[in-house]
Design a protein around this motif. Sequence first.
Motif, PDB file in Angstrom:
ATOM      1  N   PHE A 216     -18.221  31.137   1.594  1.00  0.00           N
ATOM      2  CA  PHE A 216     -19.557  30.575   1.775  1.00  0.00           C
ATOM      3  C   PHE A 216     -20.001  30.759   3.209  1.00  0.00           C
ATOM      4  O   PHE A 216     -19.202  30.676   4.125  1.00  0.00           O
ATOM      5  CB  PHE A 216     -19.575  29.087   1.419  1.00  0.00           C
ATOM      6  N   SER A 217     -21.281  31.002   3.384  1.00  0.00           N
ATOM      7  CA  SER A 217     -21.844  31.136   4.723  1.00  0.00           C
ATOM      8  C   SER A 217     -23.037  30.215   4.869  1.00  0.00           C
ATOM      9  O   SER A 217     -23.810  30.021   3.926  1.00  0.00           O
ATOM     10  CB  SER A 217     -22.295  32.571   4.994  1.00  0.00           C
ATOM     11  N   PHE A 218     -23.191  29.683   6.045  1.00  0.00           N
ATOM     12  CA  PHE A 218     -24.348  28.877   6.373  1.00  0.00           C
ATOM     13  C   PHE A 218     -25.470  29.819   6.756  1.00  0.00           C
ATOM     14  O   PHE A 218     -25.303  30.681   7.620  1.00  0.00           O
ATOM     15  CB  PHE A 218     -24.011  27.924   7.516  1.00  0.00           C
ATOM     16  N   THR A 219     -26.617  29.692   6.102  1.00  0.00           N
ATOM     17  CA  THR A 219     -27.731  30.608   6.353  1.00  0.00           C
ATOM     18  C   THR A 219     -28.584  30.178   7.533  1.00  0.00           C
ATOM     19  O   THR A 219     -29.279  30.999   8.120  1.00  0.00           O
ATOM     20  CB  THR A 219     -28.660  30.692   5.125  1.00  0.00           C
ATOM     21  N   GLY A 220     -28.572  28.890   7.848  1.00  0.00           N
ATOM     22  CA  GLY A 220     -29.440  28.385   8.893  1.00  0.00           C
ATOM     23  C   GLY A 220     -30.805  27.976   8.369  1.00  0.00           C
ATOM     24  O   GLY A 220     -31.665  27.549   9.135  1.00  0.00           O
ATOM     25  N   LEU A 221     -31.026  28.108   7.071  1.00  0.00           N
ATOM     26  CA  LEU A 221     -32.299  27.717   6.472  1.00  0.00           C
ATOM     27  C   LEU A 221     -32.338  26.202   6.267  1.00  0.00           C
ATOM     28  O   LEU A 221     -31.315  25.588   5.955  1.00  0.00           O
ATOM     29  CB  LEU A 221     -32.507  28.425   5.136  1.00  0.00           C
ATOM     30  N   ASN A 222     -33.519  25.624   6.434  1.00  0.00           N
ATOM     31  CA  ASN A 222     -33.649  24.181   6.199  1.00  0.00           C
ATOM     32  C   ASN A 222     -33.886  23.918   4.710  1.00  0.00           C
ATOM     33  O   ASN A 222     -34.004  24.856   3.914  1.00  0.00           O
ATOM     34  CB  ASN A 222     -34.743  23.582   7.087  1.00  0.00           C
ATOM     35  N   ASP A 223     -33.988  22.643   4.351  1.00  0.00           N
ATOM     36  CA  ASP A 223     -34.086  22.319   2.922  1.00  0.00           C
ATOM     37  C   ASP A 223     -35.372  22.842   2.275  1.00  0.00           C
ATOM     38  O   ASP A 223     -35.356  23.271   1.129  1.00  0.00           O
ATOM     39  CB  ASP A 223     -33.899  20.823   2.667  1.00  0.00           C
ATOM     40  N   VAL A 224     -36.486  22.852   2.997  1.00  0.00           N
ATOM     41  CA  VAL A 224     -37.736  23.392   2.441  1.00  0.00           C
ATOM     42  C   VAL A 224     -37.595  24.894   2.212  1.00  0.00           C
ATOM     43  O   VAL A 224     -38.000  25.414   1.163  1.00  0.00           O
ATOM     44  CB  VAL A 224     -38.927  23.081   3.383  1.00  0.00           C
ATOM     45  N   GLN A 225     -37.003  25.588   3.165  1.00  0.00           N
ATOM     46  CA  GLN A 225     -36.784  27.026   3.019  1.00  0.00           C
ATOM     47  C   GLN A 225     -35.824  27.306   1.864  1.00  0.00           C
ATOM     48  O   GLN A 225     -36.041  28.244   1.092  1.00  0.00           O
ATOM     49  CB  GLN A 225     -36.251  27.599   4.326  1.00  0.00           C
ATOM     50  N   CYS A 226     -34.788  26.495   1.734  1.00  0.00           N
ATOM     51  CA  CYS A 226     -33.834  26.680   0.632  1.00  0.00           C
ATOM     52  C   CYS A 226     -34.507  26.461  -0.719  1.00  0.00           C
ATOM     53  O   CYS A 226     -34.260  27.214  -1.663  1.00  0.00           O
ATOM     54  CB  CYS A 226     -32.646  25.732   0.793  1.00  0.00           C
ATOM     55  N   GLN A 227     -35.365  25.445  -0.806  1.00  0.00           N
ATOM     56  CA  GLN A 227     -36.080  25.206  -2.056  1.00  0.00           C
ATOM     57  C   GLN A 227     -36.952  26.405  -2.410  1.00  0.00           C
ATOM     58  O   GLN A 227     -37.044  26.783  -3.582  1.00  0.00           O
ATOM     59  CB  GLN A 227     -36.929  23.939  -1.942  1.00  0.00           C
ATOM     60  N   ASN A 228     -37.575  27.015  -1.421  1.00  0.00           N
ATOM     61  CA  ASN A 228     -38.382  28.212  -1.664  1.00  0.00           C
ATOM     62  C   ASN A 228     -37.507  29.357  -2.168  1.00  0.00           C
ATOM     63  O   ASN A 228     -37.884  30.067  -3.101  1.00  0.00           O
ATOM     64  CB  ASN A 228     -39.118  28.622  -0.390  1.00  0.00           C
ATOM     65  N   MET A 229     -36.353  29.534  -1.556  1.00  0.00           N
ATOM     66  CA  MET A 229     -35.433  30.597  -1.978  1.00  0.00           C
ATOM     67  C   MET A 229     -35.016  30.403  -3.439  1.00  0.00           C
ATOM     68  O   MET A 229     -34.939  31.367  -4.193  1.00  0.00           O
ATOM     69  CB  MET A 229     -34.189  30.610  -1.080  1.00  0.00           C
ATOM     70  N   ILE A 230     -34.778  29.164  -3.802  1.00  0.00           N
ATOM     71  CA  ILE A 230     -34.335  28.858  -5.166  1.00  0.00           C
ATOM     72  C   ILE A 230     -35.471  29.048  -6.169  1.00  0.00           C
ATOM     73  O   ILE A 230     -35.309  29.737  -7.181  1.00  0.00           O
ATOM     74  CB  ILE A 230     -33.778  27.419  -5.233  1.00  0.00           C
ATOM     75  N   LYS A 231     -36.630  28.464  -5.877  1.00  0.00           N
ATOM     76  CA  LYS A 231     -37.741  28.472  -6.827  1.00  0.00           C
ATOM     77  C   LYS A 231     -38.448  29.822  -6.921  1.00  0.00           C
ATOM     78  O   LYS A 231     -38.765  30.293  -8.005  1.00  0.00           O
ATOM     79  CB  LYS A 231     -38.745  27.390  -6.473  1.00  0.00           C
ATOM     80  N   LYS A 232     -38.734  30.427  -5.778  1.00  0.00           N
ATOM     81  CA  LYS A 232     -39.511  31.665  -5.794  1.00  0.00           C
ATOM     82  C   LYS A 232     -38.655  32.902  -6.041  1.00  0.00           C
ATOM     83  O   LYS A 232     -39.054  33.806  -6.762  1.00  0.00           O
ATOM     84  CB  LYS A 232     -40.264  31.818  -4.477  1.00  0.00           C
ATOM     85  N   TYR A 233     -37.463  32.935  -5.440  1.00  0.00           N
ATOM     86  CA  TYR A 233     -36.640  34.142  -5.501  1.00  0.00           C
ATOM     87  C   TYR A 233     -35.424  34.013  -6.418  1.00  0.00           C
ATOM     88  O   TYR A 233     -34.690  34.968  -6.606  1.00  0.00           O
ATOM     89  CB  TYR A 233     -36.190  34.536  -4.090  1.00  0.00           C
TER      90      TYR A 233
END
Length: 85
Positions: free
Chosen positions: A33-50
């Motif tokens: 596992f790697s830490f991406t440095g993305l915050n929770d809003v950015q992570c939610q976007n990654m999950i929902k949009k991509y």
Amino acid sequence: MLLVNQDDRLRDALEGLETPGDWSHFTEQYGMFSFTGLNDVQCQNMIKKYHIHMLLSGRISICGVSPSNIDYIAKAIYETVTDFP
């Protein structure tokens, strides 16, 4: 034969896109596992949009990063970071 791991490839792809931020943490980490440095809003976007599955803490399974999807993931991170700074 020199093997390049997925962390290196993802960092190279992000830097090649000139993604805002410092992505050196990808190559300084070890493990599945790697830490991406993305915050929770950015992570939610990654999950929902991509549809990239990750924890809201920004951790992602590097085992799920492959040569066939690395460009997609890098572009998703780039767009997310620029859309949600």
